[in-house]
Write a protein that holds these residues in place. Structure first.
Motif, PDB file in Angstrom:
ATOM      1  N   LYS A   1       0.920  -1.241   0.102  1.00  0.00           N
ATOM      2  CA  LYS A   1       0.057   0.018   0.156  1.00  0.00           C
ATOM      3  C   LYS A   1       0.757   1.253   0.194  1.00  0.00           C
ATOM      4  CE  LYS A   1      -4.025   2.229   2.144  1.00  0.00           C
ATOM      5  NZ  LYS A   1      -4.339   2.672   3.269  1.00  0.00           N
ATOM      6  N   LYS A   2       2.029   1.133   0.744  1.00  0.00           N
ATOM      7  CA  LYS A   2       2.762   2.250   0.926  1.00  0.00           C
ATOM      8  C   LYS A   2       3.960   2.447  -0.227  1.00  0.00           C
ATOM      9  CE  LYS A   2       5.009   4.425   4.866  1.00  0.00           C
ATOM     10  NZ  LYS A   2       5.688   4.183   6.164  1.00  0.00           N
ATOM     11  N   TYR A   3       4.146   1.401  -0.842  1.00  0.00           N
ATOM     12  CA  TYR A   3       5.287   1.379  -2.065  1.00  0.00           C
ATOM     13  C   TYR A   3       4.787   0.338  -3.025  1.00  0.00           C
ATOM     14  CZ  TYR A   3       8.192   2.841   2.014  1.00  0.00           C
ATOM     15  OH  TYR A   3       8.456   3.431   3.121  1.00  0.00           O
ATOM     16  N   PRO A   4       3.799   0.880  -3.941  1.00  0.00           N
ATOM     17  CA  PRO A   4       3.233  -0.166  -4.903  1.00  0.00           C
ATOM     18  C   PRO A   4       4.266  -0.783  -5.851  1.00  0.00           C
ATOM     19  CG  PRO A   4       1.908   2.049  -4.789  1.00  0.00           C
ATOM     20  CD  PRO A   4       3.253   2.079  -3.845  1.00  0.00           C
TER      21      PRO A   4
ATOM     22  N   SER B   1      22.555  -6.716  -4.696  1.00  0.00           N
ATOM     23  CA  SER B   1      21.773  -7.110  -5.805  1.00  0.00           C
ATOM     24  C   SER B   1      20.320  -7.128  -5.358  1.00  0.00           C
ATOM     25  CB  SER B   1      22.106  -8.097  -6.571  1.00  0.00           C
ATOM     26  OG  SER B   1      23.238  -8.143  -6.941  1.00  0.00           O
ATOM     27  N   MET B   2      20.096  -7.578  -4.116  1.00  0.00           N
ATOM     28  CA  MET B   2      18.579  -7.736  -3.774  1.00  0.00           C
ATOM     29  C   MET B   2      17.717  -6.227  -3.905  1.00  0.00           C
ATOM     30  SD  MET B   2      17.774  -7.501   0.352  1.00  0.00           S
ATOM     31  CE  MET B   2      16.046  -7.193  -0.226  1.00  0.00           C
ATOM     32  N   PHE B   3      18.437  -5.282  -3.987  1.00  0.00           N
ATOM     33  CA  PHE B   3      18.125  -3.768  -4.221  1.00  0.00           C
ATOM     34  C   PHE B   3      17.709  -3.463  -5.376  1.00  0.00           C
ATOM     35  CE2 PHE B   3      19.835  -3.780   0.171  1.00  0.00           C
ATOM     36  CZ  PHE B   3      18.679  -3.455   0.906  1.00  0.00           C
ATOM     37  N   LYS B   4      17.804  -4.343  -6.480  1.00  0.00           N
ATOM     38  CA  LYS B   4      17.126  -4.101  -7.803  1.00  0.00           C
ATOM     39  C   LYS B   4      15.800  -4.185  -7.662  1.00  0.00           C
ATOM     40  CE  LYS B   4      20.936  -5.625 -10.636  1.00  0.00           C
ATOM     41  NZ  LYS B   4      21.555  -6.439 -11.441  1.00  0.00           N
ATOM     42  N   SER B   5      15.150  -4.983  -6.603  1.00  0.00           N
ATOM     43  CA  SER B   5      13.784  -5.058  -6.673  1.00  0.00           C
ATOM     44  C   SER B   5      13.251  -4.915  -5.361  1.00  0.00           C
ATOM     45  CB  SER B   5      13.571  -6.905  -6.742  1.00  0.00           C
ATOM     46  OG  SER B   5      14.453  -7.119  -7.701  1.00  0.00           O
ATOM     47  N   VAL B   6      13.255  -3.345  -5.152  1.00  0.00           N
ATOM     48  CA  VAL B   6      12.515  -2.790  -3.983  1.00  0.00           C
ATOM     49  C   VAL B   6      12.170  -1.313  -4.550  1.00  0.00           C
ATOM     50  CG1 VAL B   6      14.053  -3.912  -2.290  1.00  0.00           C
ATOM     51  CG2 VAL B   6      14.899  -1.778  -3.405  1.00  0.00           C
ATOM     52  N   PRO B   7      11.309  -0.888  -3.740  1.00  0.00           N
ATOM     53  CA  PRO B   7      10.765   0.592  -4.134  1.00  0.00           C
ATOM     54  C   PRO B   7      11.936   1.255  -4.109  1.00  0.00           C
ATOM     55  CG  PRO B   7       9.675  -0.476  -2.263  1.00  0.00           C
ATOM     56  CD  PRO B   7      10.822  -1.386  -2.436  1.00  0.00           C
TER      57      PRO B   7
END
Ligand SMILES: [Zn+2]
Length: 170
Positions: free
Chosen positions: A33-36, A105-111
């Motif tokens: 909800k916060k970070y779609p 690398s996991m920060f490629k898939s975050v808001p």
């Protein structure tokens, strides 16, 4: 299993609320909800430009940045998060001599807010080595919601531990 290992240093009331979120199965709902949406800064070149832009806006006088990249060898989840080495040991590391910023690398898939928080944290280390008052002042100067975003990121790490990554951000 300590469900709240990423949130240990927050106060009891906060932890109680987080446990409630987890137990009612609404942690993912809260995050989405916060970070779609995830950001679209996928390549190292894009990450470098993104980092330079923040640096030029806020830290013009600090030493130049030579590199900024995603590093698949930095494993966020399996490293224990120490309160005082939240990012430099775990999420990314700045190799001081060359002024490189490495982001897991996991920060490629975050808001974007999460990526911004990590970049801001690493940039702040250009000026302040320790996680002291001056350091966090610098962080909130670059990202006013820094503390809230760090909290939400820790919520996401908790979510990954329990339920895995959010498909919506991949
Ligand atoms: Zn740090």
């Amino acid at each position: 299993m300590n469900k709240l290992k990423y949130l240990n240093h927050y106060n009891e009331e906060t932890k109680r609320q987080v446990l409630k979120l987890i137990e009612s199965g609404s942690l993912s709902k809260y995050l989405l909800k916060k970070y779609p949406k995830p950001h679209t800064i996928n390549s190292d070149k894009e990450l470098f430009n993104y980092t330079i832009e923040i640096k030029n806006n806020y830290l013009k006088k600090s030493p130049p940045l030579s590199k900024s990249l995603y590093d698949g060898k930095i494993n966020v989840i399996h490293n224990a998060l120490g309160t005082h080495h939240f990012i430099s040991r775990v999420q990314g590391s700045k190799l001081k001599a060359k002024n490189e910023i490495r982001i897991a690398s996991m920060f490629k898939s975050v808001p974007e807010e999460f990526l911004e928080m990590i970049v801001v944290h690493e940039l702040a280390h250009f000026k302040e080595k320790e996680h002291n008052k001056a350091f966090y002042k610098l962080c909130t100067y670059m990202q006013s919601s820094y503390h809230q975003v760090e909290f939400d990121l820790r919520l996401y790490l908790t979510h990954i531990d329990i339920n895995g990554k959010l498909q919506e951000w991949n």
